[in-house]
Design a protein around this motif. Structure first.
Motif, short mmCIF file in Angstrom:
data_model
loop_
_atom_site.label_atom_id
_atom_site.label_comp_id
_atom_site.label_asym_id
_atom_site.label_seq_id
_atom_site.Cartn_x
_atom_site.Cartn_y
_atom_site.Cartn_z
N ASP A 57 43.07 37.90 30.33
CA ASP A 57 42.33 37.04 31.25
C ASP A 57 41.92 37.79 32.52
N PHE A 58 42.67 38.84 32.86
CA PHE A 58 42.42 39.59 34.10
C PHE A 58 41.63 40.87 33.85
N LYS A 59 41.10 41.02 32.64
CA LYS A 59 40.29 42.20 32.32
C LYS A 59 39.09 42.23 33.27
N ASP A 60 38.80 43.39 33.78
CA ASP A 60 37.67 43.64 34.69
C ASP A 60 37.87 43.12 36.12
N TYR A 61 39.00 42.54 36.43
CA TYR A 61 39.29 42.15 37.81
C TYR A 61 39.89 43.34 38.55
N VAL A 71 43.33 38.83 50.45
CA VAL A 71 43.25 39.55 49.18
C VAL A 71 41.91 39.21 48.55
N THR A 72 41.25 40.22 48.01
CA THR A 72 39.95 40.02 47.38
C THR A 72 40.05 40.43 45.92
N ALA A 73 39.61 39.53 45.06
CA ALA A 73 39.51 39.81 43.63
C ALA A 73 38.03 39.92 43.29
N VAL A 74 37.67 40.96 42.57
CA VAL A 74 36.27 41.18 42.20
C VAL A 74 36.19 41.34 40.69
N LYS A 75 35.23 40.61 40.10
CA LYS A 75 34.95 40.75 38.67
C LYS A 75 33.44 40.68 38.48
N ASN A 76 32.88 41.70 37.88
CA ASN A 76 31.44 41.76 37.61
C ASN A 76 30.60 41.50 38.86
N GLY A 77 31.02 42.05 39.99
CA GLY A 77 30.27 41.91 41.24
C GLY A 77 30.50 40.61 41.98
N VAL A 78 31.28 39.69 41.42
CA VAL A 78 31.56 38.41 42.09
C VAL A 78 32.93 38.51 42.76
#
Length: 139
Positions: A57-61, A71-78
């Protein structure tokens, strides 16, 4: 009369001496993970509970922890912004992403810090019915 008082004073000194030399260091503040976790970017290598491995579920984060508590989480530019705080005395960390997606809301807990290395940090949350594990590694 002076003899019992003198013996009492000597006993107290001996007890204090041995207490100071043996276990008083356990009361000291444990080392903070803040300098490590705020050093760079992290990814989730493990997120599971007793029955299910949800690491995928956390792939690419990627996660970036700020010393000021964000704290900042980024996935696919979001980007998703949350907050974190460490309690280095009880070796716990609280993570909270408000109004985020279901995946990030799964991190909204008070986690025990179970292991710290230069490359990764392990967290655990144990309740009556479940034990969740969360492991992040540096990128």
């Amino acid at each position: 009369m002076k003899k019992p008082l003198l013996l009492f004073a000597i006993k107290c000194c001996v007890i204090i001496y041995f207490a100071a030399c043996t276990s008083i260091d356990k009361l000291a503040v444990s080392e903070s993970i803040t300098p490590l976790v705020t050093k760079g970017t992290w990814k989730v290598n493990c997120f599971s509970n007793i029955n299910t491995d949800n690491t995928c579920d956390f792939k690419d984060y990627t996660f970036t922890f700020n010393k000021a508590g964000s704290v900042t989480a980024v996935k696919n530019g979001v980007s998703f912004t949350g907050h974190w705080i460490e309690d280095n005395i009880s070796k716990k960390i609280t993570i909270h992403f408000k109004n985020s997606n279901a995946v990030l809301n799964g991190l909204n807990k008070y986690w025990d810090i179970t292991s710290v290395t230069n490359d990764g940090i392990s967290f655990e949350k144990t309740s009556e019915r479940n034990t969740e594990k969360f492991y992040i590694t540096a990128l």
